[in-house]
Design a protein around this motif. Sequence first.
Motif, mmCIF file in Angstrom:
data_model
loop_
_atom_site.group_PDB
_atom_site.id
_atom_site.type_symbol
_atom_site.label_atom_id
_atom_site.label_comp_id
_atom_site.label_asym_id
_atom_site.label_seq_id
_atom_site.Cartn_x
_atom_site.Cartn_y
_atom_site.Cartn_z
ATOM 1 N N ALA A 1 0.840 -1.194 0.000
ATOM 2 C CA ALA A 1 0.000 0.000 0.000
ATOM 3 C C ALA A 1 0.875 1.243 0.000
ATOM 4 O O ALA A 1 1.940 1.260 0.630
ATOM 5 C CB ALA A 1 -0.922 0.005 1.220
ATOM 6 N N ALA A 2 0.434 2.268 -0.699
ATOM 7 C CA ALA A 2 1.207 3.509 -0.747
ATOM 8 C C ALA A 2 1.242 4.193 0.612
ATOM 9 O O ALA A 2 2.236 4.822 0.992
ATOM 10 C CB ALA A 2 0.605 4.449 -1.791
ATOM 11 N N GLN A 3 0.160 4.036 1.380
ATOM 12 C CA GLN A 3 0.068 4.660 2.696
ATOM 13 C C GLN A 3 0.212 3.612 3.794
ATOM 14 O O GLN A 3 -0.404 2.547 3.736
ATOM 15 C CB GLN A 3 -1.292 5.366 2.842
ATOM 16 N N ARG A 4 1.063 3.874 4.776
ATOM 17 C CA ARG A 4 1.274 2.944 5.892
ATOM 18 C C ARG A 4 0.219 3.203 6.962
ATOM 19 O O ARG A 4 0.275 4.196 7.697
ATOM 20 C CB ARG A 4 2.678 3.099 6.466
ATOM 21 N N ILE A 5 -0.752 2.292 7.043
ATOM 22 C CA ILE A 5 -1.872 2.448 7.956
ATOM 23 C C ILE A 5 -1.539 1.781 9.291
ATOM 24 O O ILE A 5 -1.025 0.659 9.314
ATOM 25 C CB ILE A 5 -3.141 1.821 7.343
ATOM 26 N N PRO A 6 -1.813 2.448 10.410
ATOM 27 C CA PRO A 6 -1.521 1.835 11.722
ATOM 28 C C PRO A 6 -2.376 0.590 11.956
ATOM 29 O O PRO A 6 -3.492 0.485 11.440
ATOM 30 C CB PRO A 6 -1.867 2.951 12.722
#
Length: 468
Positions: free
Chosen positions: A195-200
């Motif tokens: 994923a492009a965004q690192r989600i917590p």
Amino acid sequence: MTTTTPARRRTGSTAVAVLVAGTYFMELLDGTILATAAPAMGRDLGVDSAAIGIAITAYLVTLAVLIPVSGWLTDRIGSRTVFVAAIALFTIASALCAASTGLVELTAWRIVQGIGGALMVPVGRLVVLRSAGRDQLVTAIAILTWPALAAPIIAPFIGGVLVDTLSWHWIFLINIPLGVIALVAAIVLVPQERAAQRIPFDWLGSLLACFGLGALVVMASLLSLNVVPVVPAVLAGVVGAVCTWLAIRHFRRAPHPIMGLEAFRLETFRVSHAGGSLFRLAVSAVPFVLPLLFQDAWGWTALEAGSAVLWVFVGNLGIKPTTTPLLRAFGYRPVIIVSSAVAALSVVAMAFLAPSTPFWLLAVLLVVSGAARSVGFTAYNTIAFADVEQADMTPANTLSSTLQQTAAGFGVAVAAVVIRAAAGLGGSGPYVVAFWVIAALLAVACVEGVLMSRTAGETVRPARRVRA
């Protein structure tokens, strides 16, 4: 700069789909095949055959509770890394299961095997869904569907052959060469996607989902035992229901839930996991009830019963080449209605079977039942992602995998409870009642198909071929 042609993309997505289907088959086979080998395993390990059920339950619980984590791991670590590691873990754990000398040791390695399975299939399916594209979704899902149809049916037969000709150890040892082949293929074929965004990570949602799903699967396993421990079963049901309710509340409010529920706003996803869950539950119960009817009521041997149920598999395979043409010609709504109705009618017909029924008539009925379940499975599984955008594919796939695993697990439990409740009827009576209950569930699924929109699933409906 190089570009990927549509033909090359189709070939690549098909190859990955075949690979994932193979790993899915291994996972499902190991979830159902132990029941056949339980007596032999019990004798070798020095325990009662019923005690082997703990190894089956441990595997199924691990699968259920860890599936929600698979999507987050894939987006964070990468699809190829997680998929390859899962295959390796599953294969190594299979070898360790075969080497087990006691029930505790076997159960521990079954949990490790379940960890590999929980990550292996959802991650692989996510890769297929991302790479196939809408134009190839039906073909990809059709390939991914066959293990769910085949494994529960042929597992008793394969298990019986391996145990009788070799030993129970080969139930696990057979996974080693298959796992090595899958491992090499995964390294070559599976793309590395993050994923492009690192989600917590959603710790609270994960814990609630794990306890909720785990407790519900434990309850289902306890209900399927010959002697039901009432207090533990009720306690597991209460804990599962409360934790699942709290998890749903959390998922609706959390900014980054481990399982997003937004996909339920889409009619196609909702239909696939409402009526679709009833369909999966019902058709998962049929391969459980039939062998019991043949052996306990009719006096057949295990090999005779397992061989007869293989006719359901013949129907599964025989109808496969026509699944896409059927969807192309008629669309999803008519196919779902007819497949659910035919499946329900075939189960009703099973309620009238008797030892005097000609075998050819029994075989025809089982072939028709297998064909209906095959078409319905493909239609429901494909339409689930018809309107899901690529950006939302990870949470939708995680939710779908979790719901499908839970529905399949409850199929056996529902059938077992009905058979036990009707045990006083004697003879074929309990199985007749079970068939009527299964048929009623399929009828409800059929009604939902009638109520769905005529245009549902049109975005992934196979294009009609134009004759020159």
